[in-house]
Design a protein around this motif. Sequence first.
Motif, PDB file in Angstrom:
ATOM      1  N   SER A 156     -11.322  21.835 -55.307  1.00  0.00           N
ATOM      2  CA  SER A 156     -11.672  21.891 -56.730  1.00  0.00           C
ATOM      3  C   SER A 156     -11.321  20.606 -57.482  1.00  0.00           C
ATOM      4  O   SER A 156     -11.459  20.549 -58.702  1.00  0.00           O
ATOM      5  CB  SER A 156     -10.970  23.078 -57.399  1.00  0.00           C
ATOM      6  N   LEU A 157     -10.880  19.566 -56.770  1.00  0.00           N
ATOM      7  CA  LEU A 157     -10.508  18.313 -57.440  1.00  0.00           C
ATOM      8  C   LEU A 157     -11.678  17.728 -58.222  1.00  0.00           C
ATOM      9  O   LEU A 157     -11.518  17.268 -59.355  1.00  0.00           O
ATOM     10  CB  LEU A 157      -9.998  17.300 -56.412  1.00  0.00           C
ATOM     11  N   GLY A 158     -12.874  17.754 -57.641  1.00  0.00           N
ATOM     12  CA  GLY A 158     -14.050  17.235 -58.331  1.00  0.00           C
ATOM     13  C   GLY A 158     -14.362  18.037 -59.582  1.00  0.00           C
ATOM     14  O   GLY A 158     -14.813  17.480 -60.595  1.00  0.00           O
ATOM     15  N   CYS A 159     -14.129  19.354 -59.530  1.00  0.00           N
ATOM     16  CA  CYS A 159     -14.343  20.207 -60.703  1.00  0.00           C
ATOM     17  C   CYS A 159     -13.391  19.791 -61.825  1.00  0.00           C
ATOM     18  O   CYS A 159     -13.790  19.681 -62.994  1.00  0.00           O
ATOM     19  CB  CYS A 159     -14.115  21.668 -60.342  1.00  0.00           C
ATOM     20  N   ALA A 160     -12.118  19.582 -61.476  1.00  0.00           N
ATOM     21  CA  ALA A 160     -11.121  19.173 -62.471  1.00  0.00           C
ATOM     22  C   ALA A 160     -11.495  17.831 -63.092  1.00  0.00           C
ATOM     23  O   ALA A 160     -11.378  17.639 -64.308  1.00  0.00           O
ATOM     24  CB  ALA A 160      -9.741  19.106 -61.823  1.00  0.00           C
ATOM     25  N   GLN A 161     -11.965  16.914 -62.253  1.00  0.00           N
ATOM     26  CA  GLN A 161     -12.378  15.594 -62.752  1.00  0.00           C
ATOM     27  C   GLN A 161     -13.528  15.739 -63.745  1.00  0.00           C
ATOM     28  O   GLN A 161     -13.506  15.137 -64.831  1.00  0.00           O
ATOM     29  CB  GLN A 161     -12.816  14.721 -61.567  1.00  0.00           C
ATOM     30  N   ALA A 162     -14.508  16.573 -63.390  1.00  0.00           N
ATOM     31  CA  ALA A 162     -15.664  16.768 -64.269  1.00  0.00           C
ATOM     32  C   ALA A 162     -15.244  17.416 -65.588  1.00  0.00           C
ATOM     33  O   ALA A 162     -15.728  17.029 -66.664  1.00  0.00           O
ATOM     34  CB  ALA A 162     -16.706  17.633 -63.564  1.00  0.00           C
ATOM     35  N   LEU A 163     -14.362  18.376 -65.539  1.00  0.00           N
ATOM     36  CA  LEU A 163     -13.895  19.052 -66.753  1.00  0.00           C
ATOM     37  C   LEU A 163     -13.224  18.068 -67.707  1.00  0.00           C
ATOM     38  O   LEU A 163     -13.483  18.067 -68.913  1.00  0.00           O
ATOM     39  CB  LEU A 163     -12.926  20.173 -66.386  1.00  0.00           C
ATOM     40  N   LEU A 164     -12.356  17.222 -67.161  1.00  0.00           N
ATOM     41  CA  LEU A 164     -11.655  16.246 -67.992  1.00  0.00           C
ATOM     42  C   LEU A 164     -12.623  15.221 -68.574  1.00  0.00           C
ATOM     43  O   LEU A 164     -12.469  14.790 -69.722  1.00  0.00           O
ATOM     44  CB  LEU A 164     -10.554  15.563 -67.178  1.00  0.00           C
ATOM     45  N   GLU A 165     -13.621  14.834 -67.797  1.00  0.00           N
ATOM     46  CA  GLU A 165     -14.623  13.879 -68.299  1.00  0.00           C
ATOM     47  C   GLU A 165     -15.420  14.468 -69.458  1.00  0.00           C
ATOM     48  O   GLU A 165     -15.940  13.729 -70.301  1.00  0.00           O
ATOM     49  CB  GLU A 165     -15.571  13.487 -67.168  1.00  0.00           C
ATOM     50  N   HIS A 166     -15.505  15.800 -69.504  1.00  0.00           N
ATOM     51  CA  HIS A 166     -16.265  16.464 -70.572  1.00  0.00           C
ATOM     52  C   HIS A 166     -15.351  17.060 -71.637  1.00  0.00           C
ATOM     53  O   HIS A 166     -15.755  17.968 -72.381  1.00  0.00           O
ATOM     54  CB  HIS A 166     -17.166  17.550 -69.978  1.00  0.00           C
ATOM     55  N   GLY A 167     -14.108  16.573 -71.708  1.00  0.00           N
ATOM     56  CA  GLY A 167     -13.259  16.924 -72.834  1.00  0.00           C
ATOM     57  C   GLY A 167     -12.306  18.081 -72.654  1.00  0.00           C
ATOM     58  O   GLY A 167     -11.733  18.560 -73.645  1.00  0.00           O
ATOM     59  N   ALA A 168     -12.104  18.558 -71.445  1.00  0.00           N
ATOM     60  CA  ALA A 168     -11.136  19.641 -71.238  1.00  0.00           C
ATOM     61  C   ALA A 168      -9.740  19.176 -71.670  1.00  0.00           C
ATOM     62  O   ALA A 168      -9.374  18.009 -71.500  1.00  0.00           O
ATOM     63  CB  ALA A 168     -11.107  20.058 -69.771  1.00  0.00           C
ATOM     64  N   THR A 169      -8.953  20.092 -72.215  1.00  0.00           N
ATOM     65  CA  THR A 169      -7.620  19.772 -72.725  1.00  0.00           C
ATOM     66  C   THR A 169      -6.599  19.833 -71.591  1.00  0.00           C
ATOM     67  O   THR A 169      -6.321  20.909 -71.058  1.00  0.00           O
ATOM     68  CB  THR A 169      -7.210  20.762 -73.836  1.00  0.00           C
TER      69      THR A 169
END
Length: 426
Positions: A156-169
């Motif tokens: 799920s590392l790629g998922c976490a990266q994508a979330l942060l790139e789209h503004g996840a807190t």
Amino acid sequence: MSSWDSPPDYPLSSDLVRRLKSALATGDKDTVQELICTEVEPVDAVIELANDDWMKEPSAQLPTGALLGLWTLEYKRELTTPLCIAAAHGHVFCVRHLLSHSADPDARPGGRGALHEACLGGHTACTRLLLEHGADPDLLSAEGLAPLHLCRTPASLGCAQALLEHGATVQLECGPGRDTPLHVAAQYGLDEHAQLYLGRGARVDARNGRGETALSAACGAATRSPDEHARCLRLCALLLRGGAAADARDEDERSPLHKACGRARPSLCTLLLLHGADAGALDYGGASPLARALQTATCAPPAAPQRMVQALLNHGSPLVWPDAFPKVLRTCAQVPAVIEVLFNSYTHLRVSESWQEVIPEDVYQMHEPFYRSLFALAHTPRCLRHLSRCAIRRLLGKKCFLLVPQLPLPETLQTYLLLEPEGVLH
């Protein structure tokens, strides 16, 4: 009316759900894709995948125990959407098709949205598609968890990266335990996730609802394989390099060292001690890290318990009260190396032949050379070499581990000073 109260578009008894569940169970990707993309209407239809409401089923046969405790039974019903199903199984074509037909990326009739499902499954491509179509990166599930909190596997590392790139807190506190994403990474031993979050500004010593820092959570997490253990060790080293407090206490006053000893992790114990962890710290119950190491000795992996006891004593851990030694003997009888290391940390400890009564006969016979040498000391003083060892250790104090290797002595004498077990007592 909520989705829970409204009849689902496709109930559990429907032909479509029957075929869909069969295709999901067998991994028939083509059939799943065909059903979701061509038969399900509307695009955000509510699909019922499970329903254990036995009260609606007159023929249900319940055990007597269940009938006597009806108030303990919980009705569980699984509602979902085509988008959630597609995201959960990594069907990128289906996700793209549904989104192109205006499927709501944040719909969560069953409590979790498609983004939650994609992160749980570690499906990076689905996660990115959902985010590009406006999915809320901080959407909370019915359990109060954001998508970042469901990034729980290395995949799920790629998922976490994508979330942060789209503004996840990155510092969002969620769920019953008020964990941050860094706490979740620590609990699951995800060192790369932790590095990502720290690089995005996560606070290394943030506390969750139990008063734990990420380091504390990592030290208390279970590891089931050598690979998981190695990742956990890398993660803890990363946190310590990032400024994590090696002695941070949780709500029970347990330090990371208490937890590492309770999990029988000698390498982690040594790492914490080298970063200044207090070997003599007491929790609210009055237990020290040494006490935790002794409590877990018989269920720890081979060599782990004596390595932990060695590390603690070489970093200045207080000794067990002499009158309590028979209790230690009873608890750790099956691990004589632990008894040897601990016994050799005393200049002199009066041996009683009555101690033999606390050692099971089969254990005594299995380790007879050691126990014979122990009880022989009931009538014999310790050798001069041992007394010299104790004098040097007393002089070096809490710095034994660091200073002994610097002494101009042969390696065999250095290991002797550091309480390396020999198998018998002299």
